[in-house]
Each structure stands twice: as structure tokens, then as C-alpha cells.
Design a protein around this motif. Sequence first.
Motif, PDB file in Angstrom:
ATOM      1  N   LEU A  26      23.971 -23.895  51.161  1.00 35.67           N
ATOM      2  CA  LEU A  26      22.924 -24.123  50.691  1.00 35.67           C
ATOM      3  C   LEU A  26      22.948 -24.280  49.105  1.00 35.67           C
ATOM      4  N   ILE A  27      24.067 -23.887  48.226  1.00 34.08           N
ATOM      5  CA  ILE A  27      24.117 -23.995  46.843  1.00 34.08           C
ATOM      6  C   ILE A  27      24.436 -25.569  46.854  1.00 34.08           C
ATOM      7  N   GLN A  28      25.296 -26.118  47.855  1.00 32.00           N
ATOM      8  CA  GLN A  28      25.759 -27.548  47.547  1.00 32.00           C
ATOM      9  C   GLN A  28      24.588 -28.422  48.069  1.00 32.00           C
ATOM     10  N   LYS A  29      23.759 -27.914  48.802  1.00 32.87           N
ATOM     11  CA  LYS A  29      22.648 -28.903  49.291  1.00 32.87           C
ATOM     12  C   LYS A  29      21.493 -28.733  47.955  1.00 32.87           C
ATOM     13  N   GLY A  30      21.624 -27.738  47.263  1.00 28.30           N
ATOM     14  CA  GLY A  30      20.430 -27.712  46.183  1.00 28.30           C
ATOM     15  C   GLY A  30      19.212 -26.847  46.597  1.00 28.30           C
ATOM     16  N   ILE A  31      19.503 -26.091  47.798  1.00 27.94           N
ATOM     17  CA  ILE A  31      18.366 -25.499  48.313  1.00 27.94           C
ATOM     18  C   ILE A  31      18.390 -24.237  47.600  1.00 27.94           C
ATOM     19  N   ILE A  32      19.674 -23.501  47.467  1.00 29.37           N
ATOM     20  CA  ILE A  32      19.786 -22.361  46.599  1.00 29.37           C
ATOM     21  C   ILE A  32      20.080 -22.979  45.161  1.00 29.37           C
ATOM     22  N   THR A  33      19.400 -22.562  44.122  1.00 30.02           N
ATOM     23  CA  THR A  33      19.752 -23.182  42.970  1.00 30.02           C
ATOM     24  C   THR A  33      20.306 -22.433  42.027  1.00 30.02           C
ATOM     25  N   GLU A  34      20.355 -21.031  42.146  1.00 24.24           N
ATOM     26  CA  GLU A  34      21.218 -20.244  41.380  1.00 24.24           C
ATOM     27  C   GLU A  34      21.515 -19.120  42.214  1.00 24.24           C
ATOM     28  N   ALA A  35      22.637 -18.673  42.160  1.00 23.06           N
ATOM     29  CA  ALA A  35      23.217 -17.144  43.002  1.00 23.06           C
ATOM     30  C   ALA A  35      24.059 -16.342  41.923  1.00 23.06           C
ATOM     31  N   SER A  36      23.652 -15.102  42.121  1.00 23.57           N
ATOM     32  CA  SER A  36      24.466 -14.027  41.470  1.00 23.57           C
ATOM     33  C   SER A  36      25.156 -13.030  42.954  1.00 23.57           C
ATOM     34  N   ALA A  37      26.416 -12.720  42.552  1.00 21.19           N
ATOM     35  CA  ALA A  37      26.812 -11.951  43.613  1.00 21.19           C
ATOM     36  C   ALA A  37      28.120 -11.164  42.897  1.00 21.19           C
TER      37      ALA A  37
END
Length: 502
Positions: free
Chosen positions: A297-308
Amino acid sequence: MTYNRITAAEGAAMIKDGDYIALSGFTPNGVPKAVFRELSKRAVREHEAGKPFQVGILTGASSLQSVEGDMANAHAIKFRAPFSTNKDFRTHVNLGEIDYEDTHLGNMAERIRHGFYGTIDWAIIEVSDLDEGASECKAYLSSSGGISTTIARLAKKVIIEYNHFHNPNSKCLHDTYEPGECGFDRQPIPIIHVIDKVGKNYVPIDPKKIVGVVECNIPEEARVFKPLTPETKQMGYNVAEFLVNDMKQGHIPPQFLPLQSGVGATGNAVLEALGQNPHIPHFKVYSEVVQESAIGLIQKGIITEASATAMTVTNECLKKIYDNMDFFKKHLVIRQSEIANSPEIIRRLGVIAINTAIECDLYGNENSSHICGARLMNGIGGSCDYERNGYISIFTTASTAKNGCISAIVPMCTHVDSTEHDVDVIITEQGIADLRGKGPLRRAHEIIENCVHPDYKPILREYLKISDRGHEPQSLRAAFAMHDTFMRKGDMRLVDFGEYLK
Ligand code: 0RQ
């Protein structure tokens, strides 16, 4: 300068019976493997020679077969914290052989700093790159953050596993901030946005403590999750439907809020359903792990930012991230676990928490960790860190387990991890129980009518009828009748509450 190179066997040979060893990593990712593969063999040899050999193992979260599985099989674990998903480890814990503390992942580094586990004899840290300075070692972490910063600072001695399987550019993702000591001078953690970086991209280590560097090239022992089933997919759709409705009602602002989604197949199903739902805006993730689904989903731009704190992904997926670092470094940050799971930040960002339960009771109490009260499954992991502090706290579970012989909704949980005071919503494949703003009886009706499997609705309605009145009706004699019937007859549907009320 170049630090002392040693073999994994030489590293293992330095560890003494009774030592406490703390490891980098979180889930199997970023956990050192080389020294422990030798240590479990050494433990077997020591025991064959009639000598005692057991160690304490502290990690960020679960680890892997080469660490806790093989060491448990070798009867070489004296103490372990804070989480495990390993079947062999679980078997030996449930035989009563291992002293295991199931504790909140967000608290682990803090508890080590407070000295609750005594002296940390060893830190073993996996790195993808190393700056071998004379006055400071810069250790660049691989695929996870975990408790590395704290253990590298506090351990008496450090072994570095320089694992060339990883790409040195993993350093572009890391933020190794460690909060100050608790007390009057402790500052707020200055993270205001999901993607903020507030620390270094390496773990600083005093070179005097580094007894050796083990060079290796070992792939991650990545965890494989069960494929999605119609049931897990339906749970995912139900979560998405709930969030869309909550947004329509104005509980969730139109720009949406960051999501945390637990480890496992249900977590993957939830994210996939959210990614496919046209009414959910592009969103951010503030979570403990990013799994395969989040990376897509990050690659598709659906998740714009992620922290883990970990990339809990397959080796192929990890390679994809390493090969596209210019893209991923703009969208993903890997933190230390106490920051990923920090109550302060979860509250500040308004994270929506979504985790999986083993069982929930009629009032919203939840059990993540133990089967029929006694037997450990995995542990609480970071679920309570998020559920206690989330903006909305959701638990998902399939309504039944073991071919329908177990109802995941029961009169009283046999073990409680998240209490009714911390659980807002329960979602099964059957539907959604919104517990917010409801007292115990209304909660019970909401859960029975919306979430319980049809086979168990009459049983749980009957339980409510036979319960002693009060603020939260219960029958102390029949509260565990369903569990007891399962233990005796193998199917909760055969319960006869009358037997328990005689
Ligand atoms: O048994 O393995 O023999 O098939 O439990 O259950 O349905 O496969 O679900 O793998 O997602 O695990 C709660 C354990 C769920 C997990 C739990 C049996 C079932 C199956 C596994 P089998 P499923 P999952 C941190 C996220 C705590 C930690 C956490 C977990 C096995 O999600 O460890 O939240 N959670 N981490 O048949 C008896 C029941 C049962 C049951 C299921 N009621 N009674 N057995 N099972 N329900 C947060 C972050 O990531 C931030």
C-alpha cells in the motif's frame, strides 16, 4: 580502525551459565542468528557433560527458531521476556520449564533501564553497516529497531553480528532516539507527525565494550503468515465498514487518523480491505510492525507515511524495500520499540488500534495470550500498549475456533489482557459491536446480537438469563461452564448451564 573479528563459535564460547543476553531485533527481523546457532549446540554439549548451562534472553518482541526455539529445546533458557510466537518455546513454557515474563513491548527498554532484569551481561546487535571509530562505534541496524539503543548502552559486553545479507542502505530508515531517564528532567518525545525523525540513524556503542564482530551472511528467518480466508477477509471488510461509518458520524476527522494494525493474517486482511475501500482516504500507519500488505500500500501511495519498529516481511519483500530505498526512505521510518509503542505518541497522534483477540467476554474484556486460562499462546505483545492508549480501540476475532467447537465470545474470559475499560469495539466476521457509551448489559446485548456465531447466540442469551443481577451480571458457578465443557467434551456447544447451577 578495525574491531576484533571473531567466529560465531568463539562468541558463543564466551557466554557463561546464568548470563543475561539482550538482542537486537523485533519479530524475527533484525535478530542476530550466528552466535545463537552455536550457543544452542554448546548448551547441548554442556548438558551432555553434566554441566549446568542456562541463560536469560531479553528481546524487543518475538524472535526466531535459532534463538528461542532451539534454546528451549536444549533446555537452555532460564528466563525470557517479553514475547514469543515460537511453538517449541511455548511447549517448554507450558511444561513449566521456563520462567517467562509476558510484558508490554513498549515498556521493555524502560524496564531494562530501571534495572528490573539485573545486569545485562551481553548485547548482541545485528548490523547492516558499521563505522569502526576509535572513540565511538556507529552501528547501523538492519530490518528493525527493537531495544537496540538501550541494550547497546547498558550491556557490559557487546558482540556485533555484521550480517552482509542486509543492505547497508537500511540506515536510511532508522531513527534510534532513546528518551532520558524518568524523573523531573525527562523531556516530551518530540514526535508530532508519523514520519518525524528525532534521533540518530545509528546506535552509538562504546568500542571498549565490543568484544568481537562476527561477519556473516544469513537470510532472515522470516515468519510466514496463514493465507487470507473468507473469514479473515470478512473481518477486514467489517473493520473498513466500521471506520467509514465512524468517519461519516464525525468521530474520525475527514483527513483520517493513523492506524495500528496487529501482526498476522488478520492484520494483513484489515489493511487490504482498507486499501480497497473507496470511502477511506489515503492514510498513515503508526504501528509496531509493517507487514507485506502495508509495504504494497505504501508503493501504491495509499499509505502515505508509515512508522514501525520492524519490517516483518519476507526476504523477497525486504529486498524490494532495499532496492527502492530512495522511495521508501520518504515514506517509512523504523524506530526503537519504546517509541513505536509509546503511550505518549499513540495518544498525541490519535492512533486507531486494531488487534486480534483469542477470546472476548460479554462485557468487552479481552484475552490475547492464554488458552483456557492456563496455556500460553504467544503473549500480549504490543496489543495493550495500543489498545489502552488508542483513539479508538478495536479487537477483531473470528467468532469461533477449532471448527466451531469453541466460541471466541464467552461469558467470562479465562485470562484478561485488555480490560473492558480499554476496549471500544469488537469485530468478528459476523459483525460489529460498538461498545462506546454503553454500560455492561447493553454491551452484552450488542456483542451477542452482532458478533456471536449463530450456534452460540442462544447459549449466551441463556447465560445472561441465569446470571446473578448486579451492575455486571455474572454467574460465578457457570462463568466458565463453556470452557469446562470444551475441556471435558471437546465442544462448547454441548454446555448445560443447569449442571453448574445444581
Ligand atoms: O490455532 O495455530 O492451532 O490453528 O489460536 O489463531 O485464528 O490463526 O489467529 O494467528 O492472528 O493469532 C491472538 C494468538 C491470534 C495473535 C493471536 C487458536 C486458533 C489457532 C491462532 P492453530 P488464529 P492469529 C501487537 C500484535 C497477541 C499479540 C498481539 C496474538 C491459533 O494475534 O498473538 O496482539 N496476539 N500482537 O485455532 C482456543 C480460542 C482460540 C483458539 C484462536 N478462543 N480458544 N484456541 N485459537 N482462538 C500489536 C502491534 O503489532 C502493534
